[in-house]
Design a protein around this motif. Structure first.
Motif: not given
Ligand SMILES: Nc1ncnc2c1ncn2[C@@H]1O[C@H](COP(=O)(O)OP(=O)(O)OP(=O)(O)O)[C@@H](O)[C@H]1O
Ligand SMILES: [Mg+2]
Length: 287
Positions: A144, A210-211, A142, A190, A90-92, A166, A188, A136, A186
């Motif tokens: 960190n 997602s935000s 999820d 995928e 998960e690319c946060v 990202s 996220k 994930k 923030d």
């Protein structure tokens, strides 16, 4: 030629179908979750807002980063996508200190291995956006992870590539949104790989799901911020004293209406397009 869709998965919000070997259909429902619980009451058109917003951002970022969008269906909630081999990350990206980032900072003065200046308050803007990947989780929340563990999952080169992609995407969208009165605290992403091994942005992009969207005019660090889209639902759920374990409560009509209006407002502010025009022809967001 008639089309045979095969249902392959249900997420909390979306249904996934295969169209053929190369393409998937992602259908966003009107389900809403709060505190990670899907509520029994749907928010009409919420799925269309999510699909339209994702498509808007995909169209605007495709020159910088390839994405999976192939096309929108006339229902406004179904997106045809290229099928990808999804990366297990998960690319946060975080631009502000909130949620699990704020909790990590309170405990250790750092978020995912980035040490941050002392004295930051809840919801403060970070000196610069940081990339904080997570695993994930198949069940539960999820987790960190730091850069080293994330790089071990996808390889160092790929890790650097998703980090750069990202951060670039976040900078672009957060500037655009801030000009329209919405802070993206923030978000996220995928990513996946296409058949040629290229890194491609998948899933959804810069949606309220997602935000964290905050109304810029109410922004005041030192406390949690109201959510642009979910605040009525959260306030209502809190007012019931619900313990946040399933099943969630039914929502009354005024909460449903207020929430729908906020989703539509986020769509209209960010895209500069009326939601009615989107419903008449979803492709307006691709121009
Ligand atoms: N282009 C793609 N190719 C293959 N899988 C994809 C692609 N785009 C998105 N996906 C996958 O489709 C699913 C989207 O469904 P959805 O967002 O509802 O579920 P979820 O992310 O598993 O759960 P959550 O409810 O927490 O979002 C995700 O598993 C995502 O990884
Ligand atoms: Mg998802």
């Amino acid at each position: 030629m008639s089309e045979t869709l095969v249902h392959v998965a249900s997420g909390k919000v979306r249904e996934l179908f295969t169209i053929d070997d190369d393409r998937l259909l992602l259908v966003a429902s009107d389900r809403i979750s709060t505190f990670d619980v899907v509520l029994p009451t749907a928010i009409p058109d919420k799925g269309r807002v999510l699909t339209g917003l994702s498509a808007f951002w995909f169209a605007r970022t495709q020159r910088a980063r390839a994405n999976h969008l192939v096309g929108l269906r006339p229902d406004g909630r179904s997106m045809e996508c290229r099928r990808l081999e999804m990366l297990p990350l998960e690319c946060v990206v975080r631009g502000y200190l909130a949620g699990s980032g704020w909790k990590d900072y309170l405990r250790e003065g750092a978020v995912c291995g980035y040490s941050l200046p002392d004295g930051l308050r809840e919801s403060d803007q970070l000196p610069e956006p940081i990339f904080t990947p997570a695993t994930k989780a198949h069940v539960g929340h999820d987790e960190n992870i730091d850069a080293e563990r994330a790089a071990a999952l996808v390889g160092v080169e790929r890790y650097r590539e998703v980090e750069r992609a990202s951060l670039d995407l976040y900078r672009f969208a957060s500037e655009h949104a801030a000009e329209r009165g919405i802070l993206i605290a923030d978000t996220k992403f995928e990513f996946g790989l296409d058949a040629a091994g290229q890194l491609v942005l998948g899933d959804e992009a810069f949606t309220p799901d997602s935000s964290r969207f905050w109304p810029a005019d109410e922004y005041e660090p030192g406390r949690p911020q109201p959510s642009f889209d979910k605040q009525y639902v959260r306030d209502y759920c809190e007012s019931l004293g619900w313990d946040k374990s399933p099943p969630g409560p039914d929502l009354p009509g005024d909460v449903v209406e207020g929430t729908r209006a906020r989703y539509v407002e986020a769509f209209e502010r960010l895209t500069g397009t009326s939601f009615e025009d989107y419903l008449a022809n979803p492709e307006v967001v691709l121009r």
